[in-house]
Design a protein around this motif. Sequence first.
Motif, PDB file in Angstrom:
ATOM      1  N   ASP A  51      -7.184  54.987 -37.786  1.00  0.00           N
ATOM      2  CA  ASP A  51      -8.154  56.297 -37.532  1.00  0.00           C
ATOM      3  C   ASP A  51      -8.377  54.823 -36.731  1.00  0.00           C
ATOM      4  N   TRP A  52      -9.552  54.949 -35.687  1.00  0.00           N
ATOM      5  CA  TRP A  52     -10.114  54.203 -35.287  1.00  0.00           C
ATOM      6  C   TRP A  52     -11.484  54.367 -34.534  1.00  0.00           C
ATOM      7  N   ASP A  53     -12.397  53.186 -34.643  1.00  0.00           N
ATOM      8  CA  ASP A  53     -13.411  53.552 -33.458  1.00  0.00           C
ATOM      9  C   ASP A  53     -13.862  52.843 -32.589  1.00  0.00           C
ATOM     10  N   VAL A  54     -13.965  53.307 -31.460  1.00  0.00           N
ATOM     11  CA  VAL A  54     -13.909  52.505 -30.554  1.00  0.00           C
ATOM     12  C   VAL A  54     -16.000  52.211 -30.291  1.00  0.00           C
ATOM     13  N   VAL A  55     -16.152  50.883 -30.290  1.00  0.00           N
ATOM     14  CA  VAL A  55     -17.744  49.882 -29.375  1.00  0.00           C
ATOM     15  C   VAL A  55     -17.098  49.424 -28.438  1.00  0.00           C
ATOM     16  N   GLU A  56     -17.849  50.418 -27.431  1.00  0.00           N
ATOM     17  CA  GLU A  56     -18.361  49.983 -25.737  1.00  0.00           C
ATOM     18  C   GLU A  56     -19.285  49.515 -25.471  1.00  0.00           C
ATOM     19  N   GLY A  57     -18.776  48.174 -23.961  1.00  0.00           N
ATOM     20  CA  GLY A  57     -20.299  47.904 -23.713  1.00  0.00           C
ATOM     21  C   GLY A  57     -19.697  47.707 -22.101  1.00  0.00           C
ATOM     22  N   ARG A  58     -21.045  48.509 -22.033  1.00  0.00           N
ATOM     23  CA  ARG A  58     -20.568  48.238 -20.710  1.00  0.00           C
ATOM     24  C   ARG A  58     -21.890  47.057 -19.130  1.00  0.00           C
ATOM     25  N   LYS A  59     -22.114  46.732 -19.710  1.00  0.00           N
ATOM     26  CA  LYS A  59     -22.383  45.671 -19.649  1.00  0.00           C
ATOM     27  C   LYS A  59     -22.798  43.972 -20.630  1.00  0.00           C
ATOM     28  N   GLU A  60     -22.988  42.906 -20.093  1.00  0.00           N
ATOM     29  CA  GLU A  60     -23.147  41.487 -20.267  1.00  0.00           C
ATOM     30  C   GLU A  60     -24.065  42.488 -21.916  1.00  0.00           C
ATOM     31  N   GLY A  61     -24.523  42.212 -23.395  1.00  0.00           N
ATOM     32  CA  GLY A  61     -25.025  42.100 -24.332  1.00  0.00           C
ATOM     33  C   GLY A  61     -24.943  43.685 -24.831  1.00  0.00           C
ATOM     34  N   ASP A  62     -24.043  44.777 -24.585  1.00  0.00           N
ATOM     35  CA  ASP A  62     -24.379  45.764 -25.246  1.00  0.00           C
ATOM     36  C   ASP A  62     -23.237  45.488 -26.738  1.00  0.00           C
ATOM     37  N   VAL A  63     -21.983  44.935 -25.999  1.00  0.00           N
ATOM     38  CA  VAL A  63     -21.652  44.393 -27.316  1.00  0.00           C
ATOM     39  C   VAL A  63     -22.321  43.527 -28.854  1.00  0.00           C
ATOM     40  N   ARG A  64     -23.129  42.716 -28.307  1.00  0.00           N
ATOM     41  CA  ARG A  64     -23.689  41.787 -28.640  1.00  0.00           C
ATOM     42  C   ARG A  64     -24.169  42.357 -30.052  1.00  0.00           C
ATOM     43  N   PHE A  65     -25.886  43.798 -28.738  1.00  0.00           N
ATOM     44  CA  PHE A  65     -26.249  44.769 -29.831  1.00  0.00           C
ATOM     45  C   PHE A  65     -25.816  45.696 -30.685  1.00  0.00           C
ATOM     46  N   LYS A  66     -24.669  46.272 -29.905  1.00  0.00           N
ATOM     47  CA  LYS A  66     -24.369  46.978 -31.223  1.00  0.00           C
ATOM     48  C   LYS A  66     -24.131  46.762 -32.360  1.00  0.00           C
ATOM     49  N   THR A  67     -22.898  45.699 -31.977  1.00  0.00           N
ATOM     50  CA  THR A  67     -22.258  44.691 -33.157  1.00  0.00           C
ATOM     51  C   THR A  67     -23.638  44.038 -34.625  1.00  0.00           C
ATOM     52  N   ALA A  68     -24.685  43.552 -33.760  1.00  0.00           N
ATOM     53  CA  ALA A  68     -25.876  42.779 -34.512  1.00  0.00           C
ATOM     54  C   ALA A  68     -26.483  44.676 -35.259  1.00  0.00           C
ATOM     55  N   ASP A  69     -26.413  45.552 -34.734  1.00  0.00           N
ATOM     56  CA  ASP A  69     -26.973  46.982 -35.217  1.00  0.00           C
ATOM     57  C   ASP A  69     -26.776  47.325 -36.868  1.00  0.00           C
ATOM     58  N   ARG A  70     -24.985  47.200 -35.893  1.00  0.00           N
ATOM     59  CA  ARG A  70     -23.913  48.259 -36.678  1.00  0.00           C
ATOM     60  C   ARG A  70     -24.739  47.533 -38.722  1.00  0.00           C
ATOM     61  N   ILE A  71     -24.770  45.832 -38.615  1.00  0.00           N
ATOM     62  CA  ILE A  71     -24.887  44.966 -39.350  1.00  0.00           C
ATOM     63  C   ILE A  71     -25.956  45.119 -40.092  1.00  0.00           C
ATOM     64  N   ARG A  72     -27.393  45.455 -39.232  1.00  0.00           N
ATOM     65  CA  ARG A  72     -28.196  45.580 -39.668  1.00  0.00           C
ATOM     66  C   ARG A  72     -28.675  47.137 -40.533  1.00  0.00           C
ATOM     67  N   LYS A  73     -27.433  48.019 -39.893  1.00  0.00           N
ATOM     68  CA  LYS A  73     -27.482  49.274 -40.220  1.00  0.00           C
ATOM     69  C   LYS A  73     -27.077  49.808 -42.467  1.00  0.00           C
ATOM     70  N   LYS A  74     -25.721  48.088 -42.561  1.00  0.00           N
ATOM     71  CA  LYS A  74     -25.624  48.753 -43.826  1.00  0.00           C
ATOM     72  C   LYS A  74     -26.377  47.689 -44.826  1.00  0.00           C
ATOM     73  N   ARG A  75     -27.471  46.609 -44.216  1.00  0.00           N
ATOM     74  CA  ARG A  75     -27.583  46.149 -44.830  1.00  0.00           C
ATOM     75  C   ARG A  75     -29.242  47.073 -45.173  1.00  0.00           C
ATOM     76  N   ARG A  76     -29.721  48.002 -44.313  1.00  0.00           N
ATOM     77  CA  ARG A  76     -30.183  48.568 -44.612  1.00  0.00           C
ATOM     78  C   ARG A  76     -30.524  49.748 -45.895  1.00  0.00           C
ATOM     79  N   ARG A  77     -28.991  50.102 -45.918  1.00  0.00           N
ATOM     80  CA  ARG A  77     -28.666  51.280 -46.632  1.00  0.00           C
ATOM     81  C   ARG A  77     -28.660  50.505 -47.770  1.00  0.00           C
ATOM     82  N   ASN A  78     -29.164  49.071 -48.284  1.00  0.00           N
ATOM     83  CA  ASN A  78     -27.820  48.623 -49.594  1.00  0.00           C
ATOM     84  C   ASN A  78     -30.223  48.327 -49.737  1.00  0.00           C
ATOM     85  N   GLY A  79     -31.413  48.477 -49.100  1.00  0.00           N
ATOM     86  CA  GLY A  79     -32.080  48.144 -49.924  1.00  0.00           C
ATOM     87  C   GLY A  79     -33.033  46.813 -48.558  1.00  0.00           C
TER      88      GLY A  79
END
Length: 476
Positions: free
Chosen positions: A143-171
Amino acid sequence: MSEKAGTSAAENAAGASSAPSASSATNRGSSAAAPKGAANQGNPAFRMMGLPRLRLPSRNWSIFFTITGSFAGAVIYDKWQTRRIREKWANLVSHIADETLPTHTMPRKLTVYLAAPPGDGLRVAREHFHNYIKPVLVAAAIDWDVVEGRKEGDVRFKTADRIRKKRRRNGEGEQLPQEEADKALTVEALREKSGTVDWDGVAGDLIVGRNTWKEYVRGLHEGWLGPVDAPKPPVVEQQSEFQTTVHSPGHASLGDVAVKAAANTVAPSETDSSSTGDPKDDASPASDDASPDDKSKEDQKENEEEKPKPRHPPPHIQPSEYSSATPSHHIPELVGPSIGVRFPHILGFRNTPIRIYRFLTRRHLADSVGRDVAAAVLASHRPFPSDSTSYPGDDSNAAGRPEQSEVLLHEEKDWWKTTFQPRKVHEESVWIEDMVLDERIANRMRVFQLTAEDEDRAKRISDGREKAVTKDDLES
């Protein structure tokens, strides 16, 4: 009479002698013409079968058939070899699809990062994924999950946001409102209620292209080193109109200055009103003074509305602040593993010969991409080399630079020339900036790589000396 008779007899004799010679010449001409007519008619066997007379094409037709035939043959051969190579890597990992999985365990999921190449759209990146990456993943039932970026900076923001969500779940960070927290944890709550657990093993990331790799690395650093919550903008302290100031002796105070200015403005207005006697003239200066202010405020609002806004909020941390930042205490010991997948893409009319060559040799690209995807599926990985270690095929330490900064570096020379132009205020410039790495993140990163045994097995499958592992082979 006798003389005339002798003459006629001689002529008759000459005519008689010439007649046989003429008939013989006619026979020879007919016999010589007969083979020539038979040759023009062609092979009688072909003629009986209804086939036309065969002959060599002209010079121009020979050139045309040679060029078109060579190009068509090169395309057909390349497609055949590409299909064989794709099947080779698919057969190498097909045994994973037959492995059993507990009913309450989620399957392993890879994350694929796709971004539009410089100067082009996202469609080309999607086609690259469907042609070279997806067949290997499907063969292994991954199975796979795709993170797409149409413009410069989209992948950067989505990658950092996914990590911040993990940290927020941990308190970490501020707690979300109850409604948003319930929406974010709905799926997790249902899985926890049913007893479903995540895959307890290596997941991994596939990063397609050099531009995506630079955004991915920037997002990793921003997610683990930066704060969870967005930093608040600095507050500019403005001096209020009624703020009191300390009067220094020897200087005029603000009150004295205000009184004098009011006296100067009131005196002319009184003289004008007394001379004219029209009370409406007293309000006219005030109205004239107010109208330019209203217009300027409206112009400022229109300019703010027309001014382009950035696609994403500003980064929570800048690369220059990595060394002074404190990483999250929930950061794992192993980040990734990940691997950069080749994505050659070149534009421009002058580069047409290069594009034609790459079109006719796509089998080499399929072999390189298939090897990288198979390594990610088989989950064989190694750490990125440090200053004191090196691995076969790695020349980054010789130049004194980490291997992460050299991944797919050769693709930058094919980028469109407008990519290297200065950016506007609202645009990001991750692609043209130097990659900054922090040792605390770089030392935790891992890269997928095939083992020597898997390489030998793939070669045997390509040569036909070994077949793909089936379910019966696993059970035996």
